[in-house]
Write a protein that holds these residues in place. Structure first.
Motif, short mmCIF file in Angstrom:
data_model
loop_
_atom_site.label_atom_id
_atom_site.label_comp_id
_atom_site.label_asym_id
_atom_site.label_seq_id
_atom_site.Cartn_x
_atom_site.Cartn_y
_atom_site.Cartn_z
N THR A 50 -7.67 0.93 7.80
CA THR A 50 -7.57 -0.10 6.75
C THR A 50 -6.73 -1.30 7.20
O THR A 50 -6.60 -2.26 6.46
N LEU A 51 -6.17 -1.22 8.41
CA LEU A 51 -5.34 -2.32 8.89
C LEU A 51 -6.18 -3.57 9.10
O LEU A 51 -7.35 -3.50 9.48
N ARG A 52 -5.57 -4.71 8.87
CA ARG A 52 -6.25 -6.00 9.00
C ARG A 52 -5.36 -6.95 9.79
O ARG A 52 -4.22 -6.63 10.07
N ASP A 53 -5.87 -8.10 10.13
CA ASP A 53 -5.04 -9.08 10.83
C ASP A 53 -3.77 -9.34 10.02
O ASP A 53 -3.83 -9.55 8.81
N PHE A 99 16.69 3.11 8.91
CA PHE A 99 15.40 3.16 8.23
C PHE A 99 15.51 2.17 7.08
O PHE A 99 16.52 2.16 6.37
N PRO A 100 14.52 1.32 6.90
CA PRO A 100 14.65 0.28 5.87
C PRO A 100 14.71 0.86 4.45
O PRO A 100 14.12 1.89 4.17
N SER A 101 15.40 0.15 3.60
CA SER A 101 15.47 0.58 2.19
C SER A 101 14.32 0.00 1.39
O SER A 101 14.09 0.38 0.25
N ASN A 102 13.59 -0.93 1.98
CA ASN A 102 12.45 -1.55 1.32
C ASN A 102 11.23 -1.45 2.24
O ASN A 102 11.24 -1.97 3.35
N LEU A 103 10.20 -0.79 1.77
CA LEU A 103 8.97 -0.64 2.56
C LEU A 103 7.83 -1.52 2.06
O LEU A 103 6.71 -1.42 2.55
N SER A 104 8.10 -2.37 1.09
CA SER A 104 7.03 -3.12 0.44
C SER A 104 6.26 -4.04 1.38
O SER A 104 5.12 -4.40 1.08
N ASP A 105 6.85 -4.41 2.50
CA ASP A 105 6.17 -5.31 3.43
C ASP A 105 5.31 -4.59 4.46
O ASP A 105 4.67 -5.23 5.29
N TYR A 106 5.28 -3.26 4.39
CA TYR A 106 4.59 -2.49 5.43
C TYR A 106 3.28 -1.88 4.94
O TYR A 106 3.17 -1.43 3.82
N ASP A 107 2.31 -1.88 5.85
CA ASP A 107 1.01 -1.27 5.58
C ASP A 107 0.94 0.15 6.13
O ASP A 107 0.05 0.91 5.75
N LEU A 108 1.86 0.48 7.04
CA LEU A 108 1.87 1.79 7.67
C LEU A 108 3.24 2.03 8.29
O LEU A 108 3.84 1.11 8.84
#
Length: 160
Positions: A50-53, A99-108
């Motif tokens: 599902t990854l995209r540019d 380890f980040p406390s916010n994962l909202s910017d990551y797709d995987l």
């Protein structure tokens, strides 16, 4: 030979050399099965399709080794994923206990084998990813997935 356990970096080559009737897996998959939910990591590998540019991938490396020009997490896997997806992907690295406390910017989230972490930490990281609806997999599972051998590599865990 009842089982072949290989380094994930040579999964494809070893899979071609070892007859299909001999079970095959990797060190990182064995470690994941001992320390966390391997089934969830296998499911998370599907997110690669599902990854995209511009997709952002968090590379979580538990150990603080010196990286080389052919480092698995910083060179080989990013190259493999870009080739497999045909996409321009972005990678961020968190090393050691970070380890980040916010994962909202990551797709995987793509985690190392976790040999330097205990089970509780690995399970907590998986749970944290699930709570933030971010798929997570590990190096060995991802490498098996993009090489089309994940079913074979995970068979010893699913055929019990």
């Amino acid at each position: 030979v009842d089982l072949v356990v290989t380094d994930s970096q040579v999964f494809k080559l070893v899979s071609e050399l070892v007859p299909e009737n001999i079970p095959l897996t990797s060190f990182s998959m064995l470690t994941a099965n001992m320390k966390c939910d391997l089934g969830s990591l296998i499911k998370g590998a599907g997110a690669i399709d599902t990854l995209r540019d511009g997709s952002r991938i968090l590379m979580a490396e538990a150990c603080t080794h010196n990286s080389s020009h052919e480092d698995i997490g910083r060179v080989k896997i990013p190259r493999l994923l870009r080739k497999y997806t045909g996409k321009q992907l972005e990678f961020d690295y968190f090393v050691g206990c970070d380890f980040p406390s916010n994962l909202s910017d990551y797709d995987l989230v793509l985690h190392c084998g976790g040999c330097m972490l205990n089970s509780r930490t690995m399970k907590n990281r998986q749970l944290f990813c699930a709570e933030h609806n971010v798929p997570v997999t590990n190096y060995g599972v991802a490498i098996a997935y993009v090489n089309g051998i994940l079913s074979r590599a995970s068979q010893i865990f699913t055929d019990r």
